[in-house]
Design a protein around this motif. Structure first.
Motif, short mmCIF file in Angstrom:
data_model
loop_
_atom_site.label_atom_id
_atom_site.label_comp_id
_atom_site.label_asym_id
_atom_site.label_seq_id
_atom_site.Cartn_x
_atom_site.Cartn_y
_atom_site.Cartn_z
N LEU A 163 0.84 -1.19 0.00
CA LEU A 163 0.00 0.00 0.00
C LEU A 163 0.88 1.24 0.00
N ARG A 164 0.26 2.38 -0.37
CA ARG A 164 0.93 3.66 -0.20
C ARG A 164 -0.13 4.74 0.00
N LEU A 165 0.31 5.86 0.56
CA LEU A 165 -0.55 7.04 0.71
C LEU A 165 -0.08 8.06 -0.32
N ALA A 166 -0.97 8.42 -1.23
CA ALA A 166 -0.59 9.28 -2.35
C ALA A 166 -1.50 10.51 -2.38
N GLY A 167 -1.30 11.34 -3.41
CA GLY A 167 -2.21 12.45 -3.64
C GLY A 167 -1.78 13.77 -3.04
N GLU A 168 -2.75 14.67 -2.93
CA GLU A 168 -2.50 16.05 -2.47
C GLU A 168 -2.49 16.08 -0.95
N LYS A 169 -1.34 15.79 -0.38
CA LYS A 169 -1.24 15.65 1.08
C LYS A 169 -1.00 17.00 1.75
N ARG A 170 -1.51 17.10 2.97
CA ARG A 170 -1.20 18.26 3.81
C ARG A 170 -0.45 17.83 5.06
N LYS A 171 -0.28 16.51 5.21
CA LYS A 171 0.57 15.93 6.25
C LYS A 171 1.22 14.71 5.61
N HIS A 172 2.43 14.36 6.03
CA HIS A 172 3.09 13.24 5.36
C HIS A 172 2.50 11.89 5.77
N TYR A 173 1.67 11.87 6.83
CA TYR A 173 1.09 10.61 7.30
C TYR A 173 -0.39 10.50 6.92
N GLU A 174 -0.75 11.12 5.79
CA GLU A 174 -2.11 11.01 5.28
C GLU A 174 -2.05 10.90 3.77
N GLY A 175 -3.18 10.56 3.15
CA GLY A 175 -3.22 10.55 1.70
C GLY A 175 -4.24 9.58 1.14
N ARG A 176 -4.30 9.55 -0.18
CA ARG A 176 -5.20 8.63 -0.89
C ARG A 176 -4.64 7.21 -0.77
N VAL A 177 -5.49 6.24 -0.43
CA VAL A 177 -5.04 4.85 -0.28
C VAL A 177 -4.86 4.24 -1.67
N GLU A 178 -3.66 3.75 -1.95
CA GLU A 178 -3.40 3.09 -3.23
C GLU A 178 -2.81 1.70 -2.99
N VAL A 179 -3.20 0.77 -3.86
CA VAL A 179 -2.84 -0.65 -3.75
C VAL A 179 -2.06 -1.05 -5.00
N TYR A 180 -1.02 -1.85 -4.83
CA TYR A 180 -0.24 -2.34 -5.97
C TYR A 180 -0.70 -3.76 -6.31
N TYR A 181 -1.19 -3.94 -7.56
CA TYR A 181 -1.67 -5.26 -7.97
C TYR A 181 -1.52 -5.39 -9.48
N GLY A 182 -1.13 -6.55 -9.90
CA GLY A 182 -1.02 -6.81 -11.33
C GLY A 182 -0.06 -5.89 -12.04
N GLY A 183 0.97 -5.42 -11.29
CA GLY A 183 1.99 -4.59 -11.90
C GLY A 183 1.66 -3.12 -11.98
#
Length: 724
Positions: A20-40
């Motif tokens: 997983l990773r937290l991506a997107g337009e963050k205003r804190k480094h410990y927040e963000g859009r939830v993204e999942v890595y699958y199928g490359g």
């Protein structure tokens, strides 16, 4: 952090951890859009059926202790590519998001407008081992600058070996590929605006004598990241090599502190630094290094609209003001609403600008209101202020008797503070020093709080603060020559702190538009005379004589984050027979007319008020009313209006000669009630009086008032009319 997902049976995805990773337009480094890595490829998660339990699973999988919140509807921007997961049902006990039942990978009827985001706790899971092969981001439990012996007594610590905690152990980073940009990011994390060179000789000597445990990767920062976790991992070290860092040594970082935080060898800190007139300032924040962002343009302070407001732009503000990088970029007027114009909109910074004013931005702020005022919370150096002050005996951690740690005869002892002259300004500094926000009350008696008996002796007296100091020792005080006639004990100083505070602001434009003169006979001023609203010369005049009154309306708005409530309870309010209501504050405003050099020419008066909500912003209900001995105060988003035609809403200028003057109104002049910003409590206008008419013009709040040449009106004034 990131990992790789395996093929999964219907209803649940089988995964190894950390893809997983937290991506997107963050205003804190410990927040963000939830993204999942699958199928490359990376994809998002839909917000349908998502819950705080699912957010807990995501955050723990990323090495954080827990989730603080989750946000639907693409709060962190719309993702791209696939929406991998939909209808995620977690209990909160799962070790991985992949263990939560879902529709299966890629089975979704969502759009990217429904991408879910999370906010994690800042605290890391102790001993968590990060593997980040996919995102390549630096994910470690903790980071520190470890000073060598000669530097350890310096406050703050600005130089030392850089160490990262990984898998529960502190490790050094090899400096073979270390850059100045990396050092800039680390210094920013620790509250320092910049980095500098250092003498490497003592560090080389220490390195030769010690066995070094190296972190397994080099680090690659661009320099505009707000945190090391935003940097990329470089190449892996050959850990089997002896030594692994063949051509280098452990990284050493040396930082440049802002001038307010210059290092000191002793426990006594330098006086609060007052810089020259800046172009950017913070207002309304309870703690050091936080507040609403305000910008000076054409001599007038204004705010910044939160459209596109992010950590990169917030970090430019923080570094410009002598702090480190931004901990958080806040939006939506979270630290109170400002006033005046909105000077900047859609700000875009590269992160390397010297000032926010150098960033690209839209001059047009159409559609932006003060409800969208941007704010920041900056990283500040660890000064150890909290370690030399404590609150004792209170019912909760936010209140108690003030006890300070001082040096006495070669040792340190705890003691109390003399409460003589102790007030809200002093209490404000205590709460700020402890990182507890604003003061809600200052107490001159604390017999009801059982403090530490060994700390009863008074060790600090004569404390007088301006309110801008970072710690109590920076305030004026008697030093070692204690003078406290009442003694400590029950008369020791105390405080209660709060995270939010009100902020009263006078409508200067309304004052300017409603000012006029009235000649009124003494027989019609009996009530006002009893309440001392007239000059002392009125005492010797008969009832048929007239008084000349400078009348005006005042509208006082609460721009803060909590209601303005009088200091005194119902039992001590004063009944005013003439006006038939209670006054909860005997001195709420000062009205004065002064010469150009600041000398009072009309006695003015100290107006007492009954505080109530006269009108409120849309959607806000009135809570306070004077009638029937009701509760008094001013609600957030409401105004207390005193019309020009009511008693005492004037200055008696009967004895004033024609000339140019300064008309001044001060709200809450004795600081009886704590506010988040006292600088906007003063309104000043220029006045010209010709003996029968008065012009009032250029009314401004606070330090925006420009007192240059007081010459012609240049047609800019409001003609306040002939005498009525």
């Amino acid at each position: 952090a990131a990992i790789s997902w395996m093929d999964s049976p219907p209803g649940a995805a089988q995964v190894q951890k950390n893809e997983l990773r937290l991506a997107g337009e963050k205003r804190k480094h410990y927040e963000g859009r939830v993204e999942v890595y699958y199928g490359g490829e990376w994809g998002t998660v839909c917000d349908d059926d998502f819950s705080i339990y699912a957010a807990h699973v995501v955050c723990r999988e990323l090495g954080y202790l827990e989730a603080v919140a989750w946000h639907p509807s693409s709060k962190y921007g719309r993702g791209e590519g696939k929406i991998w997961l939909d209808n995620v049902h977690c209990t909160g006990r799962e070790e991985s998001l992949a263990q939560c039942p879902t529709n299966g990978f890629g089975v979704s009827d969502c759009r990217h407008t429904e991408d879910v985001g999370v906010v994690c706790s800042q605290k890391r899971i102790p001993g968590f081992k990060f593997v980040s092969a996919l995102t390549n981001q630096v994910e470690v439990e903790d980071v520190r600058i470890r000073a060598i012996y000669s530097q350890r007594k310096r406050v703050p610590v600005t130089e030392g070996f850089l160490e990262v905690k990984d898998g529960g152990k502190w490790r050094q980073i090899c400096d073979e590929e270390w850059t100045q940009m990396n050092a800039r990011v680390v210094c920013g994390m620790y509250g320092f605006p910049g980095e500098k060179g250092y003498n490497s000789r003592p560090y080389k000597l220490l390195t030769r004598r010690r066995k070094i445990s190296y972190f397994g990767y080099s680090v690659n920062c661009t320099g505009n990241e707000a945190d090391l976790s935003g940097c990329r991992m470089g190449r892996a070290l050959e850990m089997k090599a002896n030594p692994p860092c063949m051509k280098g040594m452990p990284v050493v970082v040396s930082c440049v502190p802002g001038r307010a935080f210059a290092p000191s060898h002793s426990a006594g800190y330098s006086k609060a630094y007052r810089p020259e007139q800046p172009l950017v300032r913070l207002r309304g924040g309870g703690n050091i290094g936080e507040g609403r962002v305000e910008v000076l343009k054409n001599g007038e302070w204004g705010t910044v609209c939160d459209d596109n407001w992010d950590l990169q732009s917030a970090t430019v503000v923080c570094r410009e003001l002598g702090y480190g990088s931004a901990k958080e970029a806040l939006s939506g007027g979270r630290l109170g609403q400002g006033m005046g114009p909105v000077h900047m909109n859609e700000v875009q910074c590269s992160g390397f600008e010297k000032s926010l004013t150098e960033c690209r931005f839209n001059h047009e702020a159409l559609g932006c209101s003060h409800e969208e005022d941007a704010a920041v919370k900056c990283n500040v150096p660890a000064m150890g202020f909290q370690n030399r002050l404590r609150l004792s005996g209170g019912r909760n951690p936010y209140e108690g008797r003030v006890e300070v740690l001082v040096d006495r005869n070669g040792s340190t002892v705890w003691g109390t503070v003399c409460s003589e002259s102790w007030g809200v300004m002093e209490a404000m500094v205590v709460c700020r020093q402890l990182g507890m926000g604003f003061a809600s009350h200052a107490f001159q008696e604390t017999w009801y709080w059982q403090g530490d008996a060994s700390a009863d002796d008074v060790v600090m007296s004569g404390v007088r603060c301006s309110g801008t100091e970072m710690s109590l020792p920076q305030c004026l005080h008697h030093g070692k020559h204690i003078s406290c006639p009442k003694g400590g004990g029950r008369f020791a100083a105390g405080v209660s702190c709060t995270e939010t505070a009100p902020d009263l602001v006078l409508n200067a434009q309304l004052v300017e538009q409603t000012t006029y003169l009235e000649d009124r006979p003494m027989y019609a001023l009996q009530c006002a005379h009893e309440e001392n609203c007239l000059s002392s010369t009125a005492n010797a005049r008969d009832s048929s004589s007239y008084r000349r009154l400078l009348r005006f309306s005042s509208q006082i708005h609460n721009n803060g984050q909590s209601d303005f409530r009088p200091k005194s309870g119902h039992h001590s309010w004063i009944w005013h027979e003439c006006h038939r209501h209670y006054h909860s504050m005997e001195v709420f405003t000062h009205y004065d007319l002064m010469s150009l050099n600041g000398t009072k020419v009309a006695e003015g008066h100290k107006a007492s008020f009954c505080l109530e909500d006269t009108e409120c912003d849309e959607g806000i209900e009135k809570r306070y009313a004077c009638a029937n001995f009701g509760a008094q105060g001013i609600t957030v988003g409401c105004s207390d209006t005193y019309r020009h035609d009511i008693d005492c809403q004037w200055i008696d200028i009967t004895d004033v000669k024609p000339g140019d003057y300064i008309f001044q109104v001060v709200i809450n002049p004795n600081y009886e009630v704590a506010e988040s910003d006292y600088t906007n409590n003063v309104m000043k206008c220029k006045c010209r009086y010709d003996g029968s008419r008065i012009w009032t013009y250029n009314c401004h709040i606070g330090e925006q008032m420009s007192w240059g040449a007081h010459n012609q009106l240049n047609g800019c004034g409001i003609l306040c009319g002939h005498v009525e």
